[in-house]
Write a protein that holds these residues in place. Structure first.
Motif, PDB file in Angstrom:
ATOM      1  N   ASP A   8       3.251   0.889 -12.620  1.00 18.62           N
ATOM      2  CA  ASP A   8       2.276   0.179 -11.800  1.00 18.62           C
ATOM      3  C   ASP A   8       0.978   0.843 -12.064  1.00 18.62           C
ATOM      4  O   ASP A   8       0.839   1.991 -11.550  1.00 18.62           O
ATOM      5  CB  ASP A   8       2.824   0.263 -10.425  1.00 18.62           C
ATOM      6  CG  ASP A   8       1.408  -0.297  -9.464  1.00 18.62           C
ATOM      7  OD1 ASP A   8       0.876  -1.145  -9.886  1.00 18.62           O
ATOM      8  OD2 ASP A   8       1.590   0.272  -8.285  1.00 18.62           O
ATOM      9  N   GLY A  10      -2.402   1.533 -11.055  1.00 22.56           N
ATOM     10  CA  GLY A  10      -3.405   1.403 -10.006  1.00 22.56           C
ATOM     11  C   GLY A  10      -4.692   1.727 -10.415  1.00 22.56           C
ATOM     12  O   GLY A  10      -5.002   2.470 -11.487  1.00 22.56           O
ATOM     13  N   THR A  71      -4.101  -3.450 -13.315  1.00 19.81           N
ATOM     14  CA  THR A  71      -5.285  -3.869 -12.793  1.00 19.81           C
ATOM     15  C   THR A  71      -6.350  -4.136 -13.786  1.00 19.81           C
ATOM     16  O   THR A  71      -7.757  -4.189 -13.268  1.00 19.81           O
ATOM     17  CB  THR A  71      -5.834  -2.753 -11.773  1.00 19.81           C
ATOM     18  OG1 THR A  71      -5.898  -1.500 -12.567  1.00 19.81           O
ATOM     19  CG2 THR A  71      -4.827  -2.383 -10.761  1.00 19.81           C
ATOM     20  N   GLY A 266      -0.355  -5.992  -9.789  1.00 13.30           N
ATOM     21  CA  GLY A 266       0.276  -4.785  -9.278  1.00 13.30           C
ATOM     22  C   GLY A 266       0.785  -4.878  -7.631  1.00 13.30           C
ATOM     23  O   GLY A 266       1.897  -4.846  -7.504  1.00 13.30           O
ATOM     24  N   PRO A 267      -0.163  -5.155  -6.745  1.00 15.69           N
ATOM     25  CA  PRO A 267       0.370  -5.281  -5.317  1.00 15.69           C
ATOM     26  C   PRO A 267       1.260  -6.446  -5.084  1.00 15.69           C
ATOM     27  O   PRO A 267       2.046  -6.205  -4.063  1.00 15.69           O
ATOM     28  CB  PRO A 267      -0.921  -5.675  -4.650  1.00 15.69           C
ATOM     29  CG  PRO A 267      -2.095  -5.360  -5.626  1.00 15.69           C
ATOM     30  CD  PRO A 267      -1.635  -5.263  -7.191  1.00 15.69           C
ATOM     31  N   GLY A 292      -2.443   3.085  -1.228  1.00 16.70           N
ATOM     32  CA  GLY A 292      -2.675   3.987  -2.557  1.00 16.70           C
ATOM     33  C   GLY A 292      -3.886   4.883  -2.775  1.00 16.70           C
ATOM     34  O   GLY A 292      -4.335   5.256  -1.564  1.00 16.70           O
ATOM     35  N   THR A 328      -6.381  -7.250   1.217  1.00 15.66           N
ATOM     36  CA  THR A 328      -6.789  -5.737   0.663  1.00 15.66           C
ATOM     37  C   THR A 328      -7.924  -5.392   1.327  1.00 15.66           C
ATOM     38  O   THR A 328      -8.967  -6.126   1.435  1.00 15.66           O
ATOM     39  CB  THR A 328      -6.758  -6.012  -0.910  1.00 15.66           C
ATOM     40  OG1 THR A 328      -5.578  -6.441  -1.279  1.00 15.66           O
ATOM     41  CG2 THR A 328      -7.381  -4.470  -1.453  1.00 15.66           C
ATOM     42  N   GLY A 452       2.778   3.607  -1.029  1.00  9.38           N
ATOM     43  CA  GLY A 452       1.912   4.114  -1.524  1.00  9.38           C
ATOM     44  C   GLY A 452       1.878   5.674  -1.390  1.00  9.38           C
ATOM     45  O   GLY A 452       2.529   6.188  -0.266  1.00  9.38           O
ATOM     46  N   CYS A 481       5.479  -0.222  -5.582  1.00  9.86           N
ATOM     47  CA  CYS A 481       5.372  -1.506  -6.481  1.00  9.86           C
ATOM     48  C   CYS A 481       6.058  -1.268  -7.748  1.00  9.86           C
ATOM     49  O   CYS A 481       6.503  -2.350  -8.302  1.00  9.86           O
ATOM     50  CB  CYS A 481       3.723  -1.476  -6.686  1.00  9.86           C
ATOM     51  SG  CYS A 481       2.831  -2.345  -5.290  1.00  9.86           S
TER      52      CYS A 481
END
Length: 682
Positions: A8, A10, A71, A266-267, A292, A328, A452, A481
């Motif tokens: 993942d 981020g 991302t 990702g999320p 995160g 978010t 996270g 994730c």
């Protein structure tokens, strides 16, 4: 032995989870490198291999499957760094990107300014053609005029072209003709066709989503193909799957067929992580929070299933494809604290990210962040961050808070740090209220699932503000994730425009469309194991309404118009609190949809410590300031990685793990239940 690897990427950290079929697993976090073509993934993998006593080639040779959430597409939109894109659209509609839906997104905000379009006006070119809403050609495509427009594009540096023609969802003839001429004149450009991206009625929705697809396509293609080549040259011979925003996974090739589906990849894996908690949730509804380094993502799990929506907004831009319903806000560990000209404290949404990062990372960051505040409050051990792989600098954190927060507020550093901590907790609680209380749901009846790297530092206070009595914190919550990605299976959504009144509905005609969609799904997923048609959906609305709603009919082998109408009334009432069933209001069918999914991948079995005498291991204590106390005191610190089944602790205590710290305040107790911790209010 076979290994699975979840990755993942981020905004601040790249999270890795390596697990084999025996349950042996390793989690790892590395700082992201936004300036690197692969975002720093290969370098992080090399560090992880060294951490477990292997080299990169030895590690990748053991891995049969990698599931990756990225991302890259999201960052391209957020930072406006996507490809040079042009739009070809029906003459008279080139300003639709700026006109949007014709009303303010926030009706009562007179100062609201919509984000500027991704494509400048001079790159939006008209096409002379016209097809009506029934699919009838009113004006044939003017190929000579189109050829002139394409000649203009050849003199630009355009990398991608979005083609959005009126009513192409019912008859794509002209879009297909435009694409053919585009490929002949500009063979090097990517082409996104609206009838393939989003074959829906609403013109603005179609143009916005198709432009997003075109805008991120070349960026995502370079990234994924480059990553795949680097993995293969480093010894990886397995399969690379890409996480999609609808909660499913696809191959790199299929991800590049519809790049816009990777926008929130990702999320979207977060809710799937709940599978790994087994029976701990007990079928209860849950709120899933993921705090995160850059953002705070929150979603709901109801009846064991994540909430889905058929549209979303990314950086103020409409995105009209099915997506896990994730809210978010800019409240991550790296969120920057500042004081405005009126003397008010703000935290986020801007983030220090991975570079330069929070001041305490010692990588050049000068801004005060949430992580700096957590460190000053004693909640983070500066010598045990990332399991001692990164030593934090408390002096740099104090200097950043003094200059940016304490001095402007005329207060001391410790008070400023506590103010930041409280504000972040309040912002996260408010974010959860938006998807619960504001939709008529009571968070007090739900379990809070925490994820996270920064989540466990703040979760108890968020739960206290919301009245939530139980929290679940996986042992690998910091890489939530990455864990969830290993639970996700193939998923694709297929849609077909279909207009009729419910009163005139013919079940066999609907069945024929569903069968055609299913045949399309099967032809595109020939190698997918256990492919199944899991959902049948009808999109309907009251006559005169602008937006339609989705009604699930999967369980029905046949339907008549009265039953279908009743299902719509019920769904409308569930969503909006009223329906028009007593007014004989006409109902329209706008389209049909199916969901095709592959065989569900079982949750990875991750072994955990089960017996060390059931006594929590005390590491010592340190001076820390908890929100409910408001002053520094000696707080016991326990080793969370060595807690066994049956262990329990009563707050206030701190429980340290390699990648996170669990704050257990006064009035809470923490219980170790194997692969997760359960925190309860006493």
């Amino acid at each position: 032995m076979d290994y699975l690897l979840g990755i993942d990427a981020g905004g601040t950290f790249i999270d890795y989870l390596l697990v084999n079929d025996a349950g042996e697993h390793t989690s790892y976090k590395s700082l992201a490198r936004p300036d690197a073509p692969d975002y720093g993934i290969i370098a992080g993998l090399a560090d992880m291999a060294d951490y477990i006593g292997r080299d990169l080639e030895q590690l990748l040779a053991l891995v049969s499957l990698i599931v990756h959430g990225t991302t890259v597409a999201t960052n391209a939109v957020l930072t406006r760094s996507g490809s040079e894109t042009a739009l070809l659209t029906t003459e008279g509609l080139i300003d639709l990107l700026e006109m949007r839906q014709g009303v303010r997104d926030d009706l009562y905000n007179n100062h609201l300014e919509a984000p500027p379009p991704l494509i400048e006006r001079w790159s939006r070119l008209p096409v002379r053609e016209r097809i009506d809403y029934q699919g009838k050609v009113l004006k044939p495509l003017d190929q000579d005029f189109l050829r002139q427009q394409l000649h203009l594009l050849t003199r630009t540096e355009v990398e991608s072209v979005a083609v959005v023609l009126a009513h192409s969802y019912v008859n794509p003839l002209h879009e297909i003709q435009v694409a053919k001429m585009l490929r002949a004149e500009l063979p090097q450009v990517h082409i996104s066709l609206s009838h393939q991206v989003l074959p829906r009625v609403h013109m603005y929705h179609r143009v916005s989503t198709t432009v997003l697809d075109a805008y991120v396509a070349p960026i995502l293609e370079r990234y994924l193909q480059g990553l795949q080549e680097k993995l293969q040259s480093s010894g990886f011979k397995g399969t690379l799957l890409i996480m999609q925003s609808n909660g499913g996974t696809v191959t790199v090739q299929k991800a590049l067929q519809l790049p816009v589906m990777s926008l929130l990849s990702g999320p979207a894996a977060g809710p799937a992580m709940v599978k790994c908690l087994g029976q701990k949730l007990g079928g209860a509804d849950a709120i899933i929070m993921d705090m995160g380094g850059t953002s705070f993502d929150v979603s709901l799990l109801r009846g064991g299933n994540p909430g889905m929506t058929d549209s979303s907004v990314v950086a103020g831009l409409f995105y009209g494809l099915p997506v896990i319903d994730i809210h978010t806000i800019g409240a991550g560990g790296g969120s920057i604290a500042r004081v405005d000209s009126g003397g008010l404290l703000h935290v986020g949404p801007e983030s220090a990210g991975a570079k330069p990062g929070p001041a305490c990372y010692g990588l050049g960051g000068k801004d005060a962040t949430c992580t700096d505040a957590d460190l000053i409050l004693g909640l983070i051990n500066p010598d045990y961050f990332l399991g001692r792989r990164l030593r934090l600098d408390p002096a740099a954190a104090r200097q950043a808070l003094y200059e940016n927060v304490a001095l402007p507020l005329h207060t001391d550093i410790d008070t400023a740090a506590l103010g930041i901590y409280k504000m972040v907790n309040t912002e996260m609680a408010s974010g959860i209220k938006e998807i619960t209380l504001e939709k008529g749901l009571d968070p007090r009846k739900m379990t809070l699932v925490v994820g996270g790297g920064a989540g466990a530092l703040h979760a108890a206070y968020v739960a206290r503000e919301l009245g939530i009595s139980q929290l679940l914190i996986s042992r690998e919550s910091s890489v939530m994730c990455a864990v969830g990605m290993l639970c996700c299976n193939y998923r694709r959504d297929y849609y077909r425009y279909c207009y009729c009144l419910v009163a005139d509905m013919q079940w066999q005609e609907m069945q024929n469309i569903y069968e055609n969609l299913w045949s399309q799904a099967q032809s595109q997923a020939k190698n997918i194991k256990g492919l199944t048609l899991t959902h049948k959906i009808v999109f309907m609305r009251y006559y005169g309404q602008h937006h339609e709603i989705a009604v699930e009919i999967t369980e029905f082998d046949s339907l008549d118009s009265s039953v279908l109408g009743r299902l719509f009334h019920n769904q409308h009432h569930n969503l909006y609190g009223y329906d028009l069933s007593d007014h004989d209001t006409v109902i329209e069918i706008i389209g049909l949809s199916i969901v095709a999914q592959g065989e569900s991948r079982p949750a990875p079995c991750m072994e955990c410590i089960t017996d060390n005498g059931s006594r929590p291991v005390l590491k010592g204590s340190r001076r820390a300031c908890l929100e409910e106390i408001g002053a520094f005191m000696e707080i016991p610190v326990y080793d969370g990685d060595d807690m066994s089944l049956g262990s329990n602790l009563v707050g206030p205590v701190l429980v340290e793990q390699r990648h996170s710290t669990i704050v257990v305040p006064s009035g809470f107790a923490l219980f170790c239940e194997g692969n997760c911790f359960v925190m309860k209010q006493l």
